[in-house]
Design an enzyme around this catalytic site. Structure first.
Site, PDB file in Angstrom:
ATOM      1  N   GLU A 175       0.802  -1.232   0.000  1.00  0.00           N
ATOM      2  CA  GLU A 175       0.000   0.000   0.000  1.00  0.00           C
ATOM      3  C   GLU A 175       0.834   1.282   0.000  1.00  0.00           C
ATOM      4  O   GLU A 175       0.603   2.178   0.826  1.00  0.00           O
ATOM      5  CB  GLU A 175      -0.971  -0.005   1.199  1.00  0.00           C
ATOM      6  CG  GLU A 175      -1.882  -1.218   1.205  1.00  0.00           C
ATOM      7  CD  GLU A 175      -2.889  -1.232   2.361  1.00  0.00           C
ATOM      8  OE1 GLU A 175      -2.797  -0.366   3.252  1.00  0.00           O
ATOM      9  OE2 GLU A 175      -3.769  -2.105   2.351  1.00  0.00           O
ATOM     10  N   ASN A 216       2.360  -4.634  -3.536  1.00  0.00           N
ATOM     11  CA  ASN A 216       0.952  -4.940  -3.282  1.00  0.00           C
ATOM     12  C   ASN A 216       0.159  -3.663  -2.994  1.00  0.00           C
ATOM     13  O   ASN A 216       0.626  -2.793  -2.267  1.00  0.00           O
ATOM     14  CB  ASN A 216       0.910  -5.873  -2.053  1.00  0.00           C
ATOM     15  CG  ASN A 216      -0.387  -6.614  -1.889  1.00  0.00           C
ATOM     16  OD1 ASN A 216      -0.998  -7.026  -2.875  1.00  0.00           O
ATOM     17  ND2 ASN A 216      -0.825  -6.800  -0.654  1.00  0.00           N
ATOM     18  N   HIS A 253     -10.128  -6.162  -2.525  1.00  0.00           N
ATOM     19  CA  HIS A 253     -11.186  -6.117  -1.508  1.00  0.00           C
ATOM     20  C   HIS A 253     -12.392  -5.463  -2.190  1.00  0.00           C
ATOM     21  O   HIS A 253     -12.558  -4.249  -2.151  1.00  0.00           O
ATOM     22  CB  HIS A 253     -10.735  -5.313  -0.282  1.00  0.00           C
ATOM     23  CG  HIS A 253      -9.654  -5.995   0.488  1.00  0.00           C
ATOM     24  ND1 HIS A 253      -9.872  -7.172   1.164  1.00  0.00           N
ATOM     25  CD2 HIS A 253      -8.345  -5.686   0.670  1.00  0.00           C
ATOM     26  CE1 HIS A 253      -8.747  -7.560   1.750  1.00  0.00           C
ATOM     27  NE2 HIS A 253      -7.800  -6.681   1.457  1.00  0.00           N
ATOM     28  N   GLU A 282      -5.643 -10.592  -1.904  1.00  0.00           N
ATOM     29  CA  GLU A 282      -6.504 -10.504  -0.703  1.00  0.00           C
ATOM     30  C   GLU A 282      -7.989 -10.452  -1.083  1.00  0.00           C
ATOM     31  O   GLU A 282      -8.747  -9.649  -0.550  1.00  0.00           O
ATOM     32  CB  GLU A 282      -6.143  -9.251   0.110  1.00  0.00           C
ATOM     33  CG  GLU A 282      -4.684  -9.181   0.509  1.00  0.00           C
ATOM     34  CD  GLU A 282      -4.321  -7.952   1.323  1.00  0.00           C
ATOM     35  OE1 GLU A 282      -5.218  -7.296   1.877  1.00  0.00           O
ATOM     36  OE2 GLU A 282      -3.127  -7.640   1.402  1.00  0.00           O
ATOM     37  N   ASP A 284     -11.775 -10.555  -1.387  1.00  0.00           N
ATOM     38  CA  ASP A 284     -13.066 -10.812  -0.746  1.00  0.00           C
ATOM     39  C   ASP A 284     -14.082  -9.893  -1.418  1.00  0.00           C
ATOM     40  O   ASP A 284     -13.721  -8.885  -2.015  1.00  0.00           O
ATOM     41  CB  ASP A 284     -13.051 -10.671   0.785  1.00  0.00           C
ATOM     42  CG  ASP A 284     -12.427  -9.401   1.313  1.00  0.00           C
ATOM     43  OD1 ASP A 284     -12.358  -8.403   0.568  1.00  0.00           O
ATOM     44  OD2 ASP A 284     -12.016  -9.388   2.492  1.00  0.00           O
TER      45      ASP A 284
HETATM   46  C1  XIL Z   1      -6.167  -6.774   7.939  1.00  0.00           C
HETATM   47  C2  XIL Z   1      -6.425  -7.964   8.858  1.00  0.00           C
HETATM   48  O1  XIL Z   1      -7.241  -8.892   8.191  1.00  0.00           O
HETATM   49  C3  XIL Z   1      -7.083  -7.508  10.124  1.00  0.00           C
HETATM   50  O2  XIL Z   1      -7.208  -8.593  11.042  1.00  0.00           O
HETATM   51  C4  XIL Z   1      -6.274  -6.397  10.772  1.00  0.00           C
HETATM   52  O3  XIL Z   1      -6.966  -5.892  11.880  1.00  0.00           O
HETATM   53  C5  XIL Z   1      -6.026  -5.282   9.784  1.00  0.00           C
HETATM   54  O4  XIL Z   1      -5.410  -5.791   8.629  1.00  0.00           O
HETATM   55  N1  XIL Z   1      -4.792  -4.866   3.419  1.00  0.00           N
HETATM   56  C6  XIL Z   1      -3.772  -5.673   3.851  1.00  0.00           C
HETATM   57  C7  XIL Z   1      -4.025  -6.635   4.953  1.00  0.00           C
HETATM   58  O5  XIL Z   1      -2.693  -5.683   3.245  1.00  0.00           O
HETATM   59  O6  XIL Z   1      -2.876  -6.877   5.695  1.00  0.00           O
HETATM   60  C8  XIL Z   1      -5.147  -6.173   5.848  1.00  0.00           C
HETATM   61  O7  XIL Z   1      -5.416  -7.171   6.832  1.00  0.00           O
HETATM   62  C9  XIL Z   1      -6.364  -5.844   5.025  1.00  0.00           C
HETATM   63  C10 XIL Z   1      -6.069  -4.732   4.053  1.00  0.00           C
END
Ligand code: XIL
Length: 457
Positions: A175, A216, A253, A282, A284
């Site tokens: 990020e 990422n 996400h 990641e 979802d």
């Molecule tokens: C999230 C976790 O799932 C949570 O448990 C934590 O509180 C915060 O981080 N982007 C990322 C991940 O790169 O590491 C994050 O994970 C979600 C967003």
């Protein structure tokens, strides 16, 4: 009367045996049955301790538990949800906590899942000793460029060397962009300068020259937005300067119905053209609260999930997908969205598959050219029988001709190819296989495939 009772008993016993037998041969759902056979691509999930039934505590992590079983049967890659982030893995200036990462690797090696490293450099979830404040933008310890560079080097070198050869893919920088495509004003960027990214990749590469290194980001998936252009231009210039960045990580996400798959594909394509792979890190797909619990939303979610899988299976651009948690029970989405959305995962909060799961399974069956297993069970021309160390195929349709039976392990690797005579006319011995789950793909004379799974004791 007595005879009548005996008859009844007999019937009950027969019914019991028959139902037991069918239970035994019933194919269970397993995405891995299909995904394991797509070469050089992976499909993984994240796991985390606080939320996920103490995944990292070995005493809970038994293959017989539903949570663990779901992982082993459906995924072949694994990311630690939190346990390898800076605050967790480097909690003191000179103290590293590598146990959970080791457990991730042990579990992966035991069950054939690739562990991914997440993440080396990020503005969030930093340890308080670093003095970057809650935002990760402060410099309360007044580090200079050189002192912060040496902390970063120590961090990356220690961790990547420790897992060298075990973790083959790292989210090196996470990020780093603002929404407008400029570099985020994190402690790293403010104190070191834009080239903290270059250094991070170079040190990771020095520590493990064989590892795939990923930059990422979230919300930079579709082609043509300020953020995705910023990310693409940065990666392109890193590549042109010989910096070892190998893949663009798309967090994905997503929100139900909001993904523009054409534009995501176009974005992946431009990375492909400069020799950079893409990976969905990641995934979802959240459902807005007012649509949760509806079949229509679950069906729409199913179609979105399949479209994400297609980005991987139907292009050369994308080498893997990791879902950010596989069950709604432990998903980060409800809390993250202040409960305005949820139901983002493939399994519901009882750990049962949702329509999205079945849609991916059905898509993969078609993609790989298999028949629907459930259909096949109704009319199947054979029974696969395992007993102790032996495997045997009993033909129910005597005209059914088996050309070949191929045995795969759960990693999708071929462990044996067996001829018809070996398996139909005699019991085939399994002594040479370790105990565990195997998949038999039975190919008939018309090259039609029948997949079934068995357990070797
Ligand atoms: C999230 C976790 O799932 C949570 O448990 C934590 O509180 C915060 O981080 N982007 C990322 C991940 O790169 O590491 C994050 O994970 C979600 C967003």
């Amino acid at each position: 009367m007595i005879i009548h009772l005996r008859m009844k008993q007999k019937i009950i016993i027969i019914l019991f045996l028959v139902s037991g037998f069918f239970n035994q041969v019933k194919a269970q759902d397993s995405l891995r049955l299909y995904l394991g056979q797509i070469p050089d691509k992976y499909f993984g999930t994240s796991v985390a301790d606080a939320s996920n039934e103490a995944f990292f505590q070995t005493m809970y992590n038994l293959p017989g538990r539903t949570y663990t079983k779901r992982i082993i049967y459906n995924f072949n890659a694994l990311t630690a949800g939190n346990e390898m982030k800076f605050y967790a893995i480097h909690p003191q200036p000179d103290g590293f906590a590598l146990d959970n990462g080791d457990k991730l690797c042990d579990f992966g090696e035991q069950h054939g899942l690739h562990p991914r490293g997440h993440t080396l450099v990020w503005h969030a979830q930093l340890p308080s000793w670093l003095g970057a404040g809650n935002t990760g933008y402060e410099n309360n310890n007044e580090y200079t460029r050189d002192s912060l560079l040496s902390i970063l080097k120590h961090h990356i070198t220690t961790i990547v060397s420790h897992y060298k050869g075990r973790i083959k893919e790292w989210d090196v920088v996470n990020e780093p962009f603002e929404g407008d495509g400029s570099l985020r004003k994190s402690i790293w960027q403010q104190v070191i300068g834009d080239d903290y990214i270059d250094s991070a990749f170079v040190w990771a590469h020095q520590a493990d020259p064989d590892a795939t290194l990923v930059l990422n980001e979230y919300g930079a998936e579709p082609w043509g937005t300020s953020k995705s252009n910023g990310m693409y231009n940065k990666i392109k210039s890193l590549v042109e300067n010989g910096i070892p960045v190998h893949a663009a990580g798309f967090q994905c996400h997503a929100t139900l119905g909001q993904s523009n798959f054409t534009m995501i594909k176009n974005n992946m394509e431009r990375y492909h053209e400069i020799g950079v792979s893409c990976v969905i890190t990641e995934l979802d797909i959240r459902i807005p609260a007012n649509q949760m619990g509806t079949q229509a939303a679950w069906d729409a979610q199913a179609s979105d999930y399949v479209n994400y899988v297609k980005l991987m299976t139907e292009t050369d651009y994308c080498h893997g997908i990791v879902v950010w948690g596989f069950t709604d029970k432990y998903s980060w989405i409800p809390a993250h969205t202040n409960y305005t959305a949820g139901e983002a995962c493939l399994f519901n909060d009882l750990l049962n598959p949702k329509p999205a799961y079945y849609a991916i399974e059905n898509y993969l069956k078609t993609y790989l050219g298999y028949d629907d297993i459930k259909q096949e069970l109704k009319h199947k021309p054979f029974e696969l029988i395992t007993k102790y160390n032996e495997l045997y195929i009993h033909l129910l349709d005597p005209g059914f001709k088996i050309k070949q039976t191929t045995l795969y392990n759960v990693m999708g690797q071929v462990v044996d190819a067996i001829t018809n005579e070996q398996i139909v006319e005699t019991n085939y011995t399994l002594n040479h296989l370790h105990s565990g789950i195997y998949i038999a793909i039975i190919t008939d004379e018309n090259n039609k495939n029948y997949a079934t799974r068995f357990f070797k004791q």
